[in-house]
Write a protein that holds these residues in place. Structure first.
Motif, mmCIF file in Angstrom:
data_model
loop_
_atom_site.group_PDB
_atom_site.id
_atom_site.type_symbol
_atom_site.label_atom_id
_atom_site.label_comp_id
_atom_site.label_asym_id
_atom_site.label_seq_id
_atom_site.Cartn_x
_atom_site.Cartn_y
_atom_site.Cartn_z
ATOM 1 N N PRO A 242 -10.916 24.217 51.803
ATOM 2 C CA PRO A 242 -9.755 23.531 50.748
ATOM 3 C C PRO A 242 -9.442 22.096 49.812
ATOM 4 C CG PRO A 242 -9.590 23.418 53.193
ATOM 5 C CD PRO A 242 -10.650 23.387 53.004
ATOM 6 N N VAL A 243 -9.141 22.749 48.144
ATOM 7 C CA VAL A 243 -9.643 21.649 47.756
ATOM 8 C C VAL A 243 -8.083 21.903 47.498
ATOM 9 C CG1 VAL A 243 -10.745 20.944 45.515
ATOM 10 C CG2 VAL A 243 -11.037 21.986 46.950
ATOM 11 N N ASP A 244 -7.233 20.180 46.954
ATOM 12 C CA ASP A 244 -6.311 20.525 46.202
ATOM 13 C C ASP A 244 -5.716 20.221 45.261
ATOM 14 O OD1 ASP A 244 -3.579 19.784 46.419
ATOM 15 O OD2 ASP A 244 -3.265 17.757 46.737
ATOM 16 N N HIS A 245 -5.578 20.945 44.936
ATOM 17 C CA HIS A 245 -5.413 21.844 42.979
ATOM 18 C C HIS A 245 -4.088 20.913 42.255
ATOM 19 C CE1 HIS A 245 -10.093 22.929 42.436
ATOM 20 N NE2 HIS A 245 -8.791 24.025 43.237
ATOM 21 N N GLN A 246 -2.844 20.808 42.952
ATOM 22 C CA GLN A 246 -2.106 20.615 42.848
ATOM 23 C C GLN A 246 -1.810 19.538 41.670
ATOM 24 O OE1 GLN A 246 0.899 22.412 43.639
ATOM 25 N NE2 GLN A 246 1.748 21.915 41.795
ATOM 26 N N PRO A 247 -2.295 17.756 41.882
ATOM 27 C CA PRO A 247 -1.895 17.568 41.013
ATOM 28 C C PRO A 247 -2.765 17.248 39.629
ATOM 29 C CG PRO A 247 -3.068 16.580 43.475
ATOM 30 C CD PRO A 247 -3.390 17.855 43.487
ATOM 31 N N MET A 248 -3.768 18.481 39.741
ATOM 32 C CA MET A 248 -4.370 18.583 38.639
ATOM 33 C C MET A 248 -3.232 19.924 37.734
ATOM 34 S SD MET A 248 -7.536 21.439 37.672
ATOM 35 C CE MET A 248 -7.032 22.446 38.199
ATOM 36 N N LEU A 249 -2.456 20.518 38.315
ATOM 37 C CA LEU A 249 -1.756 21.361 37.939
ATOM 38 C C LEU A 249 -0.261 20.809 37.097
ATOM 39 C CD1 LEU A 249 -1.655 24.666 40.408
ATOM 40 C CD2 LEU A 249 -2.741 24.369 38.406
ATOM 41 N N ASP A 250 -0.132 19.699 38.262
ATOM 42 C CA ASP A 250 0.878 19.132 38.048
ATOM 43 C C ASP A 250 0.971 18.636 36.698
ATOM 44 O OD1 ASP A 250 2.776 20.094 39.731
ATOM 45 O OD2 ASP A 250 2.205 18.232 41.501
ATOM 46 N N GLY A 251 -0.796 18.097 36.339
ATOM 47 C CA GLY A 251 -1.076 16.843 34.973
ATOM 48 C C GLY A 251 -0.718 18.136 33.328
ATOM 49 N N TRP A 252 -0.573 18.935 33.927
ATOM 50 C CA TRP A 252 -0.499 20.329 32.752
ATOM 51 C C TRP A 252 0.874 19.949 32.127
ATOM 52 C CZ3 TRP A 252 -5.013 23.169 34.666
ATOM 53 C CH2 TRP A 252 -5.970 22.899 34.613
ATOM 54 N N THR A 253 0.999 19.746 30.774
ATOM 55 C CA THR A 253 2.412 19.903 30.547
ATOM 56 C C THR A 253 2.838 21.388 29.973
ATOM 57 O OG1 THR A 253 1.565 19.837 28.029
ATOM 58 C CG2 THR A 253 2.149 17.629 29.732
ATOM 59 N N THR A 254 2.116 22.287 29.938
ATOM 60 C CA THR A 254 2.347 23.798 29.383
ATOM 61 C C THR A 254 2.015 24.014 31.304
ATOM 62 O OG1 THR A 254 -0.704 24.234 29.827
ATOM 63 C CG2 THR A 254 1.073 23.305 27.526
ATOM 64 N N PRO A 255 2.251 26.154 31.019
ATOM 65 C CA PRO A 255 2.259 26.561 32.590
ATOM 66 C C PRO A 255 1.070 27.020 32.714
ATOM 67 C CG PRO A 255 3.749 27.502 30.633
ATOM 68 C CD PRO A 255 2.984 26.450 30.181
ATOM 69 N N ALA A 256 1.076 26.872 34.114
ATOM 70 C CA ALA A 256 -0.620 27.016 35.508
ATOM 71 C C ALA A 256 -0.714 27.217 36.444
ATOM 72 C CB ALA A 256 -1.453 25.265 35.012
ATOM 73 N N ALA A 257 -1.060 28.027 37.026
ATOM 74 C CA ALA A 257 -0.898 28.957 38.063
ATOM 75 C C ALA A 257 -2.816 28.716 38.727
ATOM 76 C CB ALA A 257 -0.357 30.055 38.330
ATOM 77 N N LEU A 258 -3.118 28.411 40.104
ATOM 78 C CA LEU A 258 -4.103 28.955 40.819
ATOM 79 C C LEU A 258 -3.836 29.980 41.711
ATOM 80 C CD1 LEU A 258 -6.679 27.738 41.818
ATOM 81 C CD2 LEU A 258 -5.477 26.707 43.708
ATOM 82 N N LEU A 259 -4.966 30.786 41.433
ATOM 83 C CA LEU A 259 -5.298 31.844 41.807
ATOM 84 C C LEU A 259 -6.663 32.598 42.618
ATOM 85 C CD1 LEU A 259 -4.883 34.342 38.413
ATOM 86 C CD2 LEU A 259 -2.668 33.748 40.730
#
Length: 404
Positions: A242-259
């Motif tokens: 498992p890889v935690d991608h939440q910090p990367m998503l929070d760094g974007w100022t545009t809508p982003a979601a991990l699928l």
């Protein structure tokens, strides 16, 4: 002269009556057998002795069964007695010692049939628990993969027009696309072999599959998918860390979601939850982007023209769904789509596959503002990893709500 007297009648003495004397006790006649033949009158048995029957004087003795021997009366031969039954002498019982007097307060003697070996003074070391066996990764059934490959080739055969491969079209063609014999002739294989290939009954070589892919005008993504179904590409079925991608998503100022590969929403950032319905309020079993676009009216209000995006996502979804085992999440999502949107069954039965390409969409914010965005799907590098769906405003327009 007187007549002389007649001579006296000579009387013939009456024959003496032959008196039949009884046979002496010493010479009894032999009893005749009921079925014994009549003895010729010329033969007479010799006089029997008082102690032993005499043999015939002139003829050999008759067989015992035909002429039974006579039994003297004076000394009859007793009937032979039955031989005594032989009995096995009983084994001598060994002399057992008399049981000793037992003490009522003493411990009972152990039963030798159930007694165990005496325990040693050294305690046995406890056995180590068996190491847990890691679960085996799910694998697809080879027969199911052959059927998927056959359906995939048949769907693409029906999409190729005869003019695309240089064949003249006729008005009497009843088959949409190419015929099987046409694909077989252009690919250099027999019609029977290609028919079995579409029916999922045979395996094929990579050279044959490459030739069929050229005939059916498969693009790079469809060609890779056909090779994977035929077993010429490694299946990504191993577990991934498992890889935690939440910090990367929070760094974007545009809508982003991990699928994930089944297009389930695994993580998202604040702008995504502000623009789209918050995934945290959706049950986990239905937190799938493809399922929400096709069945949820709130998502369709954000993207009124949702069908082209859903079609592209479903083609990308099939690049992995066809290689998954029947109990996978991908097959569960497909079953939900068929059950809840049966009028779109032609979509769900489509065998087209394609990599998701960036596309422009128009999204409606909760405040009613309509803004253009560009959707991009970024694949993660880990095995069986998913993708990050990034939505970037077009032309440097305003950001999504929730970020300044």
């Amino acid at each position: 002269m007187t007549d002389p007297a007649p001579p006296p009648l000579t009387t013939r003495p009456a024959p003496a009556t032959a008196t039949r004397h009884a046979t002496p006790a010493t010479d009894p006649p032999a009893p005749a057998a009921p079925t014994q033949p009549t003895v010729p009158p010329t033969t007479r048995p010799a006089t029997l002795s008082t102690t032993r029957p005499a043999a015939l004087a002139t003829e050999p003795p008759a067989p015992p069964a035909a002429v039974p021997a006579a039994v003297p009366v004076t000394s009859p031969t007793p009937a032979p007695s039955a031989p005594p039954v032989a009995t096995r002498p009983a084994a001598p019982t060994p002399d057992l010692p008399a049981p000793a007097a037992t003490d009522p307060h003493a411990d009972p003697e152990p039963d030798p049939t159930t007694a165990r070996a005496p325990a040693t003074d050294q305690p046995s070391a406890p056995s180590a628990p068996p190491a847990p066996t890691p679960p085996a990764p799910p694998t697809a059934d080879p027969a199911a993969l052959r059927r998927e490959l056959g359906g995939f080739l048949r769907a693409h055969r029906e999409r190729v027009a005869p003019a695309d491969v240089g064949l003249p079209g006729t008005a009497r063609r009843r088959t949409s696309g190419l015929r099987r014999e046409e694909v077989a002739a252009l690919s250099g294989v027999s019609v029977a072999w290609y028919t079995w290939l579409e029916q999922g009954r045979v395996d094929t070589s990579r050279q044959v599959l490459d030739a069929v892919a050229r005939t059916l005008r498969l693009d790079a993504a469809a060609h890779r998918h056909a090779l994977a179904l035929a077993g010429f590409a490694a299946f990504e079925t191993g577990p991934s860390a498992p890889v935690d991608h939440q910090p990367m998503l929070d760094g974007w100022t545009t809508p982003a979601a991990l699928l994930d590969p089944a297009l389930d929403l695994r993580a998202w950032n604040g702008p995504y939850a502000a623009l789209w319905p918050d995934p945290a309020r959706v049950p986990a079993a239905r937190r799938n982007l493809l399922l929400l676009l096709a069945t949820d009216p709130r998502h369709q209000r954000v993207l009124p023209d949702w069908e082209p995006l859903a079609t592209d996502l479903y083609r990308h979804f099939r690049t992995r769904a066809d290689r998954e085992p029947p109990a996978s999440r991908s097959h569960e999502v497909t079953a939900l789509l068929r059950a809840e949107r049966p009028e779109l069954d032609a979509w769900w039965a489509c065998r087209s596959v394609a990599d998701f390409a960036p596309r422009a969409v128009t999204l409606t914010a909760p405040d009613g503002a309509v803004r253009p965005y560009e959707m991009t799907l970024l694949l993660t590098p880990e095995p069986r990893g998913g993708a990050v769906l990034v939505q970037t405003p077009v032309g440097g327009g305003p950001r999504a709500p929730g970020r300044t």
